[in-house]
Design an enzyme around this catalytic site. Structure first.
Site, PDB file in Angstrom:
ATOM      1  N   GLU A  44      15.134  61.406 108.582  1.00 46.00           N
ATOM      2  CA  GLU A  44      16.379  60.987 107.924  1.00 46.00           C
ATOM      3  C   GLU A  44      16.483  61.541 106.504  1.00 46.00           C
ATOM      4  O   GLU A  44      17.016  60.881 105.606  1.00 46.00           O
ATOM      5  CB  GLU A  44      16.521  59.456 107.916  1.00 46.00           C
ATOM      6  CG  GLU A  44      16.298  58.790 109.258  1.00 46.00           C
ATOM      7  CD  GLU A  44      17.142  59.364 110.382  1.00 46.00           C
ATOM      8  OE1 GLU A  44      18.126  60.072 110.108  1.00 46.00           O
ATOM      9  OE2 GLU A  44      16.819  59.131 111.549  1.00 46.00           O
ATOM     10  N   GLY A  45      16.007  62.756 106.318  1.00 45.02           N
ATOM     11  CA  GLY A  45      16.022  63.376 104.994  1.00 45.02           C
ATOM     12  C   GLY A  45      14.686  63.159 104.329  1.00 45.02           C
ATOM     13  O   GLY A  45      14.330  62.029 103.988  1.00 45.02           O
TER      14      GLY A  45
END
Length: 600
Positions: free
Chosen positions: A444-445
Protein backbone atom coordinates in the site's frame (compact mmCIF):
# COMPACT_ATOMS: atom_id res chain seq x y z
CA UNK A 1 2.04 -19.05 24.64
CA UNK A 2 -1.09 -17.02 25.20
CA UNK A 3 -4.48 -17.06 23.48
CA UNK A 4 -4.92 -13.35 24.25
CA UNK A 5 -5.00 -11.52 20.91
CA UNK A 6 -5.11 -7.94 22.19
CA UNK A 7 -5.12 -6.52 25.70
CA UNK A 8 -8.82 -5.86 26.34
CA UNK A 9 -8.05 -3.57 29.26
CA UNK A 10 -5.87 -1.42 27.02
CA UNK A 11 -8.57 -1.39 24.33
CA UNK A 12 -11.17 -0.24 26.84
CA UNK A 13 -8.77 2.44 28.04
CA UNK A 14 -8.22 3.75 24.53
CA UNK A 15 -11.86 3.66 23.45
CA UNK A 16 -13.60 4.87 26.57
CA UNK A 17 -11.06 6.85 28.61
CA UNK A 18 -8.87 8.45 25.94
CA UNK A 19 -11.31 8.78 23.01
CA UNK A 20 -14.72 8.87 24.78
CA UNK A 21 -16.21 6.58 22.14
CA UNK A 22 -19.53 6.42 23.99
CA UNK A 23 -19.91 10.13 23.21
CA UNK A 24 -20.45 9.12 19.57
CA UNK A 25 -23.80 7.67 20.59
CA UNK A 26 -25.15 11.23 20.86
CA UNK A 27 -24.79 11.62 17.10
CA UNK A 28 -27.70 10.79 14.83
CA UNK A 29 -25.94 7.99 12.96
CA UNK A 30 -25.02 6.09 16.12
CA UNK A 31 -28.05 6.94 18.26
CA UNK A 32 -29.20 3.31 18.45
CA UNK A 33 -25.91 2.27 20.05
CA UNK A 34 -24.40 2.49 23.52
CA UNK A 35 -21.36 1.07 25.26
CA UNK A 36 -23.18 -2.21 25.81
CA UNK A 37 -23.66 -2.75 22.07
CA UNK A 38 -20.09 -1.67 21.33
CA UNK A 39 -18.76 -4.15 23.88
CA UNK A 40 -21.00 -6.91 22.53
CA UNK A 41 -19.62 -6.42 19.01
CA UNK A 42 -16.04 -6.37 20.31
CA UNK A 43 -16.75 -9.54 22.35
CA UNK A 44 -18.04 -11.21 19.18
CA UNK A 45 -14.92 -10.17 17.26
CA UNK A 46 -12.61 -11.47 19.99
CA UNK A 47 -14.50 -14.76 20.21
CA UNK A 48 -14.79 -15.32 16.44
CA UNK A 49 -11.13 -14.49 15.93
CA UNK A 50 -10.00 -16.92 18.62
CA UNK A 51 -12.34 -19.72 17.55
CA UNK A 52 -12.28 -19.44 13.75
CA UNK A 53 -9.13 -17.54 12.75
CA UNK A 54 -6.40 -18.32 15.27
CA UNK A 55 -6.52 -22.16 15.15
CA UNK A 56 -5.45 -22.40 11.50
CA UNK A 57 -2.97 -19.50 11.48
CA UNK A 58 0.12 -21.72 11.61
CA UNK A 59 -1.52 -24.43 9.46
CA UNK A 60 -2.32 -22.02 6.63
CA UNK A 61 1.19 -20.58 6.91
CA UNK A 62 2.75 -24.03 6.44
CA UNK A 63 0.27 -25.19 3.78
CA UNK A 64 -0.01 -22.09 1.63
CA UNK A 65 -2.42 -21.91 -1.35
CA UNK A 66 -1.55 -24.04 -4.39
CA UNK A 67 -2.49 -23.80 -8.06
CA UNK A 68 -3.86 -27.23 -9.02
CA UNK A 69 -5.62 -28.03 -12.31
CA UNK A 70 -6.48 -24.42 -12.96
CA UNK A 71 -7.88 -23.79 -9.48
CA UNK A 72 -6.47 -22.41 -6.25
CA UNK A 73 -6.56 -24.89 -3.38
CA UNK A 74 -6.13 -23.89 0.26
CA UNK A 75 -6.93 -25.04 3.78
CA UNK A 76 -10.69 -25.47 4.24
CA UNK A 77 -10.55 -23.56 7.54
CA UNK A 78 -9.92 -20.33 5.59
CA UNK A 79 -13.35 -20.51 3.96
CA UNK A 80 -15.02 -21.46 7.24
CA UNK A 81 -13.46 -18.45 8.98
CA UNK A 82 -14.50 -15.99 6.28
CA UNK A 83 -18.06 -17.37 6.32
CA UNK A 84 -18.19 -16.91 10.10
CA UNK A 85 -16.86 -13.35 9.71
CA UNK A 86 -19.53 -12.50 7.14
CA UNK A 87 -22.34 -14.24 9.03
CA UNK A 88 -21.50 -12.19 12.13
CA UNK A 89 -21.97 -9.01 10.11
CA UNK A 90 -18.40 -7.70 10.20
CA UNK A 91 -18.06 -7.02 6.46
CA UNK A 92 -21.07 -4.71 6.55
CA UNK A 93 -20.65 -3.51 10.13
CA UNK A 94 -19.87 0.13 9.33
CA UNK A 95 -22.42 0.41 6.51
CA UNK A 96 -25.96 1.79 6.56
CA UNK A 97 -28.75 -0.34 7.96
CA UNK A 98 -30.41 -0.11 4.53
CA UNK A 99 -27.45 -2.05 3.11
CA UNK A 100 -27.58 -4.66 5.85
CA UNK A 101 -25.03 -2.91 8.04
CA UNK A 102 -25.03 -2.00 11.72
CA UNK A 103 -23.95 1.67 11.33
CA UNK A 104 -21.13 1.14 13.81
CA UNK A 105 -18.45 3.79 14.29
CA UNK A 106 -15.11 3.37 12.55
CA UNK A 107 -13.52 3.44 16.01
CA UNK A 108 -15.36 0.26 17.00
CA UNK A 109 -14.91 -1.50 13.66
CA UNK A 110 -11.20 -0.74 13.69
CA UNK A 111 -10.94 -2.18 17.20
CA UNK A 112 -12.72 -5.32 16.00
CA UNK A 113 -10.39 -5.70 13.04
CA UNK A 114 -7.41 -5.86 15.38
CA UNK A 115 -8.53 -9.21 16.80
CA UNK A 116 -8.77 -10.82 13.36
CA UNK A 117 -5.38 -9.56 12.16
CA UNK A 118 -3.73 -10.54 15.44
CA UNK A 119 -5.27 -14.01 15.14
CA UNK A 120 -4.55 -14.66 11.47
CA UNK A 121 -3.37 -11.87 9.14
CA UNK A 122 -3.53 -14.00 5.99
CA UNK A 123 -7.14 -15.07 6.32
CA UNK A 124 -8.22 -11.64 7.57
CA UNK A 125 -7.00 -10.09 4.31
CA UNK A 126 -9.92 -11.30 2.19
CA UNK A 127 -12.82 -9.61 4.02
CA UNK A 128 -10.78 -6.44 4.66
CA UNK A 129 -10.08 -6.04 0.93
CA UNK A 130 -13.75 -6.67 0.20
CA UNK A 131 -14.91 -3.97 2.60
CA UNK A 132 -12.56 -1.41 1.06
CA UNK A 133 -13.52 -2.30 -2.54
CA UNK A 134 -17.21 -2.11 -1.65
CA UNK A 135 -16.71 1.35 -0.20
CA UNK A 136 -15.21 2.62 -3.46
CA UNK A 137 -18.24 1.34 -5.35
CA UNK A 138 -20.54 2.91 -2.76
CA UNK A 139 -18.87 6.30 -3.09
CA UNK A 140 -18.15 6.48 -6.84
CA UNK A 141 -20.16 3.79 -8.60
CA UNK A 142 -23.44 4.37 -10.43
CA UNK A 143 -26.74 3.54 -8.79
CA UNK A 144 -26.91 0.37 -10.89
CA UNK A 145 -23.39 -0.65 -9.86
CA UNK A 146 -24.19 -0.07 -6.20
CA UNK A 147 -27.39 -2.09 -6.32
CA UNK A 148 -25.70 -4.87 -8.31
CA UNK A 149 -22.45 -5.33 -6.41
CA UNK A 150 -22.84 -3.99 -2.86
CA UNK A 151 -25.40 -6.49 -1.47
CA UNK A 152 -23.44 -9.63 -2.42
CA UNK A 153 -20.12 -8.07 -1.39
CA UNK A 154 -21.38 -6.96 2.01
CA UNK A 155 -22.99 -10.36 2.53
CA UNK A 156 -19.68 -12.11 1.75
CA UNK A 157 -20.94 -13.83 -1.41
CA UNK A 158 -18.57 -11.75 -3.56
CA UNK A 159 -15.08 -10.68 -2.51
CA UNK A 160 -13.10 -7.68 -3.78
CA UNK A 161 -9.59 -6.68 -4.77
CA UNK A 162 -7.71 -3.69 -6.12
CA UNK A 163 -5.54 -4.27 -9.19
CA UNK A 164 -2.96 -1.52 -9.59
CA UNK A 165 0.56 -2.91 -9.91
CA UNK A 166 1.93 -4.05 -13.27
CA UNK A 167 5.15 -5.97 -13.97
CA UNK A 168 6.87 -2.91 -15.43
CA UNK A 169 5.20 -0.36 -13.14
CA UNK A 170 5.17 -0.96 -9.41
CA UNK A 171 4.39 2.15 -7.40
CA UNK A 172 4.86 4.31 -10.51
CA UNK A 173 1.23 4.28 -11.66
CA UNK A 174 1.99 6.88 -14.33
CA UNK A 175 3.66 4.08 -16.30
CA UNK A 176 0.81 1.57 -16.29
CA UNK A 177 -0.22 0.25 -19.72
CA UNK A 178 -3.37 -1.82 -19.16
CA UNK A 179 -5.84 -0.60 -21.77
CA UNK A 180 -9.61 -0.18 -21.97
CA UNK A 181 -11.35 -0.17 -25.35
CA UNK A 182 -15.05 0.77 -25.68
CA UNK A 183 -17.20 -2.30 -26.29
CA UNK A 184 -20.29 -2.47 -28.45
CA UNK A 185 -22.60 -3.38 -25.56
CA UNK A 186 -23.39 0.06 -24.19
CA UNK A 187 -21.95 3.15 -22.56
CA UNK A 188 -19.49 2.48 -19.77
CA UNK A 189 -18.73 -1.02 -21.07
CA UNK A 190 -15.10 -1.68 -22.06
CA UNK A 191 -12.78 -4.49 -23.02
CA UNK A 192 -9.76 -4.64 -20.71
CA UNK A 193 -6.35 -5.90 -21.79
CA UNK A 194 -3.15 -6.05 -19.77
CA UNK A 195 -1.38 -7.69 -16.84
CA UNK A 196 -1.39 -7.04 -13.10
CA UNK A 197 0.99 -8.33 -10.42
CA UNK A 198 0.91 -8.82 -6.64
CA UNK A 199 -2.88 -8.77 -6.55
CA UNK A 200 -3.88 -9.89 -3.06
CA UNK A 201 -6.93 -12.17 -3.11
CA UNK A 202 -6.84 -12.13 -6.91
CA UNK A 203 -7.87 -15.77 -7.34
CA UNK A 204 -9.47 -18.31 -5.01
CA UNK A 205 -12.60 -20.40 -4.52
CA UNK A 206 -13.73 -18.71 -1.31
CA UNK A 207 -16.62 -16.78 -2.83
CA UNK A 208 -19.08 -16.98 -5.71
CA UNK A 209 -17.34 -14.13 -7.51
CA UNK A 210 -14.32 -11.81 -7.23
CA UNK A 211 -14.82 -8.13 -8.04
CA UNK A 212 -11.57 -6.58 -9.23
CA UNK A 213 -11.19 -2.81 -9.25
CA UNK A 214 -8.76 -2.35 -12.13
CA UNK A 215 -6.85 0.74 -13.19
CA UNK A 216 -6.50 1.09 -16.96
CA UNK A 217 -6.20 3.67 -19.73
CA UNK A 218 -8.99 4.40 -22.15
CA UNK A 219 -7.73 4.80 -25.71
CA UNK A 220 -6.66 8.40 -26.28
CA UNK A 221 -6.39 9.18 -22.57
CA UNK A 222 -3.81 11.76 -21.41
CA UNK A 223 -0.38 10.46 -20.50
CA UNK A 224 0.65 9.94 -16.90
CA UNK A 225 -1.66 9.65 -13.91
CA UNK A 226 -4.19 12.05 -15.43
CA UNK A 227 -5.20 9.41 -17.95
CA UNK A 228 -6.06 6.59 -15.53
CA UNK A 229 -9.62 5.29 -15.21
CA UNK A 230 -11.13 2.68 -12.87
CA UNK A 231 -13.18 -0.33 -13.92
CA UNK A 232 -15.21 -3.02 -12.19
CA UNK A 233 -13.93 -6.28 -13.67
CA UNK A 234 -15.71 -9.35 -12.24
CA UNK A 235 -14.24 -12.84 -12.36
CA UNK A 236 -17.65 -14.00 -13.62
CA UNK A 237 -20.01 -11.82 -15.63
CA UNK A 238 -23.48 -11.54 -14.13
CA UNK A 239 -26.78 -12.71 -15.57
CA UNK A 240 -29.98 -10.67 -15.56
CA UNK A 241 -30.63 -11.60 -11.93
CA UNK A 242 -27.17 -10.52 -10.75
CA UNK A 243 -25.82 -14.05 -10.33
CA UNK A 244 -22.44 -15.22 -11.61
CA UNK A 245 -22.66 -16.61 -15.14
CA UNK A 246 -19.93 -17.03 -17.78
CA UNK A 247 -16.26 -16.68 -16.88
CA UNK A 248 -14.74 -13.30 -17.75
CA UNK A 249 -11.42 -13.11 -19.61
CA UNK A 250 -9.24 -13.04 -16.50
CA UNK A 251 -6.56 -15.69 -16.22
CA UNK A 252 -4.34 -16.60 -13.31
CA UNK A 253 -0.78 -16.36 -14.60
CA UNK A 254 0.70 -17.59 -11.35
CA UNK A 255 0.72 -17.56 -7.56
CA UNK A 256 3.46 -15.62 -5.79
CA UNK A 257 5.08 -17.29 -2.78
CA UNK A 258 5.60 -14.86 0.05
CA UNK A 259 7.65 -14.62 3.23
CA UNK A 260 4.47 -14.16 5.29
CA UNK A 261 0.75 -13.49 4.91
CA UNK A 262 0.74 -16.83 3.15
CA UNK A 263 -2.95 -17.70 3.28
CA UNK A 264 -3.80 -14.53 1.34
CA UNK A 265 -3.19 -15.44 -2.28
CA UNK A 266 -0.86 -13.07 -4.09
CA UNK A 267 -1.42 -13.38 -7.82
CA UNK A 268 -0.26 -12.44 -11.28
CA UNK A 269 -3.34 -11.89 -13.46
CA UNK A 270 -3.75 -11.40 -17.19
CA UNK A 271 -6.77 -9.61 -18.61
CA UNK A 272 -8.05 -10.25 -22.13
CA UNK A 273 -5.30 -12.58 -23.34
CA UNK A 274 -7.26 -15.81 -23.87
CA UNK A 275 -10.81 -14.41 -24.01
CA UNK A 276 -12.49 -10.99 -24.02
CA UNK A 277 -12.30 -9.32 -20.60
CA UNK A 278 -15.27 -7.09 -19.84
CA UNK A 279 -14.99 -4.11 -17.52
CA UNK A 280 -17.40 -1.40 -16.43
CA UNK A 281 -16.30 2.20 -15.91
CA UNK A 282 -16.57 3.52 -12.36
CA UNK A 283 -17.51 7.21 -12.20
CA UNK A 284 -15.94 9.58 -14.72
CA UNK A 285 -13.19 8.73 -17.21
CA UNK A 286 -9.63 9.65 -16.18
CA UNK A 287 -10.57 9.91 -12.48
CA UNK A 288 -9.42 6.42 -11.53
CA UNK A 289 -6.46 7.47 -9.44
CA UNK A 290 -8.64 9.74 -7.32
CA UNK A 291 -11.10 6.89 -6.74
CA UNK A 292 -8.35 4.39 -6.03
CA UNK A 293 -6.81 6.66 -3.43
CA UNK A 294 -10.06 6.41 -1.48
CA UNK A 295 -9.37 2.70 -1.17
CA UNK A 296 -5.63 3.18 -0.79
CA UNK A 297 -5.99 5.64 2.08
CA UNK A 298 -8.39 3.30 3.87
CA UNK A 299 -5.94 0.48 3.22
CA UNK A 300 -3.03 2.53 4.57
CA UNK A 301 -4.87 3.09 7.82
CA UNK A 302 -5.62 -0.62 7.88
CA UNK A 303 -1.98 -1.53 7.21
CA UNK A 304 -0.86 0.61 10.14
CA UNK A 305 -3.36 -0.97 12.48
CA UNK A 306 -2.64 -4.44 11.14
CA UNK A 307 1.06 -3.93 11.84
CA UNK A 308 0.13 -2.79 15.33
CA UNK A 309 -2.07 -5.83 15.95
CA UNK A 310 0.64 -8.27 14.83
CA UNK A 311 3.29 -6.39 16.82
CA UNK A 312 1.01 -6.35 19.86
CA UNK A 313 0.34 -10.08 19.51
CA UNK A 314 4.07 -10.81 19.40
CA UNK A 315 4.60 -8.63 22.45
CA UNK A 316 1.95 -10.52 24.42
CA UNK A 317 3.50 -13.84 23.39
CA UNK A 318 6.96 -12.74 24.53
CA UNK A 319 5.57 -11.29 27.76
CA UNK A 320 3.87 -14.59 28.59
CA UNK A 321 7.01 -16.55 27.75
CA UNK A 322 9.21 -14.26 29.87
CA UNK A 323 6.96 -14.83 32.88
CA UNK A 324 7.16 -18.62 32.52
CA UNK A 325 10.67 -19.33 31.25
CA UNK A 326 13.10 -20.04 34.09
CA UNK A 327 16.68 -19.16 33.27
CA UNK A 328 19.64 -17.78 35.22
CA UNK A 329 19.81 -15.72 38.38
CA UNK A 330 20.10 -12.00 39.20
CA UNK A 331 23.65 -10.54 39.16
CA UNK A 332 23.45 -10.45 42.96
CA UNK A 333 22.52 -14.13 43.16
CA UNK A 334 25.85 -15.79 43.92
CA UNK A 335 24.56 -19.16 45.12
CA UNK A 336 24.55 -21.65 42.18
CA UNK A 337 22.21 -23.88 44.17
CA UNK A 338 19.51 -21.22 44.25
CA UNK A 339 16.54 -21.63 41.95
CA UNK A 340 16.62 -20.01 38.52
CA UNK A 341 14.26 -17.07 38.05
CA UNK A 342 11.75 -16.23 35.31
CA UNK A 343 13.62 -14.32 32.64
CA UNK A 344 11.36 -11.31 33.17
CA UNK A 345 13.44 -10.72 36.31
CA UNK A 346 16.45 -9.84 34.14
CA UNK A 347 16.79 -6.12 33.38
CA UNK A 348 17.65 -6.63 29.72
CA UNK A 349 14.54 -8.72 29.14
CA UNK A 350 12.48 -6.00 30.81
CA UNK A 351 14.14 -3.51 28.45
CA UNK A 352 13.01 -5.50 25.43
CA UNK A 353 9.50 -5.92 26.81
CA UNK A 354 9.21 -2.26 27.73
CA UNK A 355 10.37 -1.20 24.27
CA UNK A 356 7.67 -3.41 22.70
CA UNK A 357 5.04 -2.09 25.10
CA UNK A 358 5.92 1.55 24.41
CA UNK A 359 5.97 1.08 20.64
CA UNK A 360 2.83 -1.03 20.31
CA UNK A 361 0.63 0.70 22.86
CA UNK A 362 1.75 4.01 21.34
CA UNK A 363 0.90 2.76 17.85
CA UNK A 364 -2.40 1.35 19.18
CA UNK A 365 -3.34 4.80 20.49
CA UNK A 366 -2.31 6.45 17.22
CA UNK A 367 -4.32 4.11 14.98
CA UNK A 368 -7.46 4.34 17.13
CA UNK A 369 -7.06 8.13 17.15
CA UNK A 370 -7.00 7.94 13.35
CA UNK A 371 -10.20 5.87 13.39
CA UNK A 372 -11.82 8.50 15.60
CA UNK A 373 -10.81 11.17 13.07
CA UNK A 374 -12.67 9.14 10.42
CA UNK A 375 -15.76 9.18 12.64
CA UNK A 376 -15.46 12.90 13.29
CA UNK A 377 -14.85 13.75 9.62
CA UNK A 378 -18.04 11.92 8.66
CA UNK A 379 -20.46 12.44 11.54
CA UNK A 380 -19.46 15.40 13.74
CA UNK A 381 -22.46 17.78 13.97
CA UNK A 382 -20.20 20.83 13.54
CA UNK A 383 -19.06 21.48 9.96
CA UNK A 384 -15.82 23.10 11.15
CA UNK A 385 -14.97 20.11 13.34
CA UNK A 386 -15.65 17.73 10.45
CA UNK A 387 -13.25 19.70 8.27
CA UNK A 388 -10.69 19.86 11.06
CA UNK A 389 -10.81 16.08 11.46
CA UNK A 390 -10.51 15.58 7.70
CA UNK A 391 -7.39 17.75 7.50
CA UNK A 392 -5.78 16.08 10.50
CA UNK A 393 -6.50 12.62 9.06
CA UNK A 394 -5.07 13.61 5.69
CA UNK A 395 -1.86 14.80 7.34
CA UNK A 396 -1.51 11.78 9.62
CA UNK A 397 -2.38 9.01 7.13
CA UNK A 398 1.23 8.43 5.97
CA UNK A 399 2.37 8.45 9.62
CA UNK A 400 -0.35 5.99 10.69
CA UNK A 401 0.71 3.68 7.87
CA UNK A 402 4.47 3.94 8.22
CA UNK A 403 5.35 4.36 11.90
CA UNK A 404 3.45 1.31 13.21
CA UNK A 405 4.63 -0.82 10.29
CA UNK A 406 8.26 0.03 11.05
CA UNK A 407 7.99 -0.38 14.80
CA UNK A 408 5.60 -3.34 14.68
CA UNK A 409 8.28 -5.26 12.81
CA UNK A 410 10.93 -4.07 15.28
CA UNK A 411 8.72 -5.22 18.15
CA UNK A 412 8.41 -8.68 16.61
CA UNK A 413 12.18 -8.80 16.23
CA UNK A 414 12.55 -8.11 19.96
CA UNK A 415 9.88 -10.73 20.72
CA UNK A 416 12.06 -13.30 18.96
CA UNK A 417 15.02 -12.11 21.02
CA UNK A 418 13.07 -12.52 24.28
CA UNK A 419 12.40 -16.15 23.33
CA UNK A 420 16.07 -16.64 22.53
CA UNK A 421 16.82 -19.65 20.33
CA UNK A 422 13.24 -20.87 20.72
CA UNK A 423 12.00 -17.70 19.04
CA UNK A 424 13.95 -18.54 15.91
CA UNK A 425 12.08 -21.84 15.48
CA UNK A 426 8.70 -22.58 13.95
CA UNK A 427 7.66 -24.40 17.10
CA UNK A 428 6.93 -20.97 18.61
CA UNK A 429 4.69 -18.29 17.09
CA UNK A 430 6.81 -15.14 17.11
CA UNK A 431 8.87 -15.94 14.01
CA UNK A 432 5.63 -16.01 11.99
CA UNK A 433 4.57 -12.71 13.55
CA UNK A 434 7.79 -11.18 12.23
CA UNK A 435 7.38 -12.73 8.77
CA UNK A 436 3.77 -11.58 8.50
CA UNK A 437 4.58 -8.09 9.73
CA UNK A 438 7.54 -7.63 7.38
CA UNK A 439 5.09 -6.99 4.53
CA UNK A 440 3.57 -3.93 6.16
CA UNK A 441 6.42 -1.45 5.53
CA UNK A 442 6.15 -2.44 1.84
CA UNK A 443 2.57 -2.75 0.64
CA UNK A 444 0.00 0.00 0.00
CA UNK A 445 2.89 2.35 -0.75
CA UNK A 446 6.30 1.67 0.76
CA UNK A 447 7.32 3.69 3.79
CA UNK A 448 9.67 5.65 1.52
CA UNK A 449 6.65 6.69 -0.54
CA UNK A 450 4.81 7.65 2.65
CA UNK A 451 7.79 9.84 3.57
CA UNK A 452 7.68 11.63 0.21
CA UNK A 453 3.92 12.07 0.61
CA UNK A 454 4.32 13.59 4.08
CA UNK A 455 7.19 15.97 3.36
CA UNK A 456 6.47 16.59 -0.32
CA UNK A 457 2.74 17.23 0.05
CA UNK A 458 0.93 16.77 3.33
CA UNK A 459 2.75 19.20 5.63
CA UNK A 460 2.18 22.03 3.12
CA UNK A 461 -1.50 21.36 2.42
CA UNK A 462 -4.27 23.37 4.08
CA UNK A 463 -3.89 23.73 7.85
CA UNK A 464 -3.18 20.14 8.86
CA UNK A 465 0.15 20.82 10.55
CA UNK A 466 -1.20 23.90 12.32
CA UNK A 467 -4.18 21.93 13.61
CA UNK A 468 -1.95 19.09 14.77
CA UNK A 469 0.31 21.40 16.73
CA UNK A 470 -2.74 23.06 18.32
CA UNK A 471 -4.03 19.65 19.44
CA UNK A 472 -0.64 18.72 20.90
CA UNK A 473 -0.40 22.06 22.72
CA UNK A 474 -3.80 21.41 24.30
CA UNK A 475 -2.60 18.14 25.85
CA UNK A 476 0.71 19.68 26.86
CA UNK A 477 -1.17 22.43 28.71
CA UNK A 478 -3.37 19.80 30.41
CA UNK A 479 -0.37 18.06 31.99
CA UNK A 480 -0.85 18.42 35.77
CA UNK A 481 1.24 15.57 37.18
CA UNK A 482 4.91 16.55 37.74
CA UNK A 483 6.19 13.76 35.49
CA UNK A 484 3.70 14.65 32.78
CA UNK A 485 4.72 18.31 32.99
CA UNK A 486 8.35 17.32 32.51
CA UNK A 487 7.45 15.18 29.49
CA UNK A 488 5.33 17.99 28.06
CA UNK A 489 8.31 20.33 28.32
CA UNK A 490 10.53 17.81 26.53
CA UNK A 491 7.96 17.44 23.78
CA UNK A 492 7.62 21.21 23.49
CA UNK A 493 11.36 21.57 22.92
CA UNK A 494 11.33 18.97 20.15
CA UNK A 495 8.31 20.60 18.51
CA UNK A 496 10.11 23.96 18.37
CA UNK A 497 12.96 22.33 16.46
CA UNK A 498 10.51 20.39 14.28
CA UNK A 499 8.76 23.61 13.28
CA UNK A 500 12.06 25.35 12.52
CA UNK A 501 13.30 22.36 10.54
CA UNK A 502 10.06 22.18 8.58
CA UNK A 503 10.31 25.87 7.67
CA UNK A 504 13.89 25.32 6.52
CA UNK A 505 12.86 22.39 4.33
CA UNK A 506 10.05 24.51 2.91
CA UNK A 507 12.56 27.16 1.85
CA UNK A 508 14.75 24.46 0.33
CA UNK A 509 11.80 23.13 -1.66
CA UNK A 510 11.13 26.59 -3.05
CA UNK A 511 14.76 27.60 -3.71
CA UNK A 512 16.66 24.37 -4.42
CA UNK A 513 13.92 22.10 -5.71
CA UNK A 514 12.53 18.77 -4.53
CA UNK A 515 15.59 16.58 -5.15
CA UNK A 516 17.62 18.24 -2.39
CA UNK A 517 14.75 19.00 -0.03
CA UNK A 518 13.22 15.52 -0.15
CA UNK A 519 16.46 13.52 -0.12
CA UNK A 520 16.02 12.78 3.61
CA UNK A 521 12.24 12.50 3.62
CA UNK A 522 12.39 9.16 5.45
CA UNK A 523 14.32 10.83 8.27
CA UNK A 524 11.62 13.50 8.47
CA UNK A 525 8.89 10.85 8.61
CA UNK A 526 10.70 9.07 11.46
CA UNK A 527 11.07 12.35 13.36
CA UNK A 528 7.47 13.33 12.73
CA UNK A 529 6.19 9.91 13.76
CA UNK A 530 8.11 9.97 17.02
CA UNK A 531 6.70 13.39 17.87
CA UNK A 532 3.15 12.19 17.20
CA UNK A 533 3.59 8.97 19.20
CA UNK A 534 5.15 10.96 22.07
CA UNK A 535 1.97 13.04 22.02
CA UNK A 536 -0.08 9.84 22.16
CA UNK A 537 1.88 8.83 25.25
CA UNK A 538 1.37 12.21 26.89
CA UNK A 539 -2.38 11.89 26.33
CA UNK A 540 -2.36 8.47 27.95
CA UNK A 541 -0.10 9.54 30.82
CA UNK A 542 -2.28 12.55 31.67
CA UNK A 543 -5.24 10.22 32.18
CA UNK A 544 -3.26 7.49 33.95
CA UNK A 545 -1.70 9.96 36.41
CA UNK A 546 -5.13 11.32 37.34
CA UNK A 547 -6.56 7.81 37.80
CA UNK A 548 -3.70 6.86 40.11
CA UNK A 549 -4.77 9.64 42.47
CA UNK A 550 -8.16 7.96 42.94
CA UNK A 551 -9.22 4.99 45.08
CA UNK A 552 -8.89 2.17 42.55
CA UNK A 553 -8.37 -1.59 42.56
CA UNK A 554 -4.89 -3.09 42.59
CA UNK A 555 -5.43 -4.38 39.04
CA UNK A 556 -6.22 -0.86 37.84
CA UNK A 557 -3.29 0.55 39.81
CA UNK A 558 -0.99 -1.91 38.05
CA UNK A 559 -2.47 -1.02 34.67
CA UNK A 560 -2.10 2.75 35.08
CA UNK A 561 1.35 2.39 36.61
CA UNK A 562 2.34 0.38 33.55
CA UNK A 563 1.10 3.22 31.36
CA UNK A 564 3.19 5.72 33.27
CA UNK A 565 6.30 3.55 33.06
CA UNK A 566 5.87 2.98 29.32
CA UNK A 567 5.42 6.74 28.83
CA UNK A 568 8.58 7.27 30.87
CA UNK A 569 10.43 4.82 28.62
CA UNK A 570 9.28 6.59 25.46
CA UNK A 571 10.24 10.03 26.72
CA UNK A 572 13.55 8.93 28.26
CA UNK A 573 14.72 6.34 25.70
CA UNK A 574 12.92 7.01 22.41
CA UNK A 575 12.27 10.73 22.03
CA UNK A 576 15.90 11.78 22.68
CA UNK A 577 16.98 9.50 19.84
CA UNK A 578 15.48 11.80 17.23
CA UNK A 579 18.28 14.29 17.87
CA UNK A 580 20.16 12.59 15.04
CA UNK A 581 17.14 13.06 12.74
CA UNK A 582 17.01 16.76 13.54
CA UNK A 583 20.72 17.21 12.91
CA UNK A 584 20.57 15.47 9.51
CA UNK A 585 17.58 17.55 8.43
CA UNK A 586 18.88 20.84 9.81
CA UNK A 587 22.16 20.61 7.91
CA UNK A 588 20.47 19.22 4.76
CA UNK A 589 22.91 16.32 4.80
CA UNK A 590 23.47 15.07 1.24
CA UNK A 591 25.42 11.89 2.01
CA UNK A 592 22.82 9.60 0.42
CA UNK A 593 21.87 11.98 -2.40
CA UNK A 594 25.48 12.55 -3.50
CA UNK A 595 26.42 8.86 -3.49
CA UNK A 596 27.03 7.60 -7.04
CA UNK A 597 25.98 4.29 -8.53
CA UNK A 598 29.56 3.47 -9.55
CA UNK A 599 30.81 3.83 -5.97
CA UNK A 600 28.78 0.97 -4.55
Amino acid sequence: MTDTLLDRRDLEFQLYEVLDTTGLCERERFREHDRETFDAVIDAADRTAREKFAPHNALADREEPRFVDGRVEMRPEVSEAIDAYADAGFIAGRYDEALGGMQLPESVMTACSGFFVAANPGTAGYPFLTTAAANVIRLFGSEQQRSTYLPPMLAGRFTGTMALTEPQAGSSLADLTTSATPADEGEGHYLIRGAKLYISGGEHELSENIIHLVLARIQGAPAGVKGISMFIVPKYRLDADGNPAERNGIALAGLIHKLGYRSTTSTALSFGDDAPCHGYLVGEPHQGLKYMFQMMNEARLGVGFGATAIGYRGYLHSLGYARERLQGRPPSGKDPASSPVPIIEHADVRRMLLAQKSWMEGAFALCLYGARLVDDSQTHPDDKERERARQLLDLLTPVIKAWPSEYGTRANDLAIQVYGGAGYTREYPVEQCWRDNRLNPIHEGTNGIQALDLLGRKVWQEKGLELLLEAIQTDMAAAADPQCKQWAQSLGGVIERLEATTRGLGRALAEQGPDDALANASVYLHLFGHVVVAWMWLRQANIAAARLEADISQADRNFYSGKMQAARYFFHWELPGIGRDLEILERMDDTCLSMKDEWF
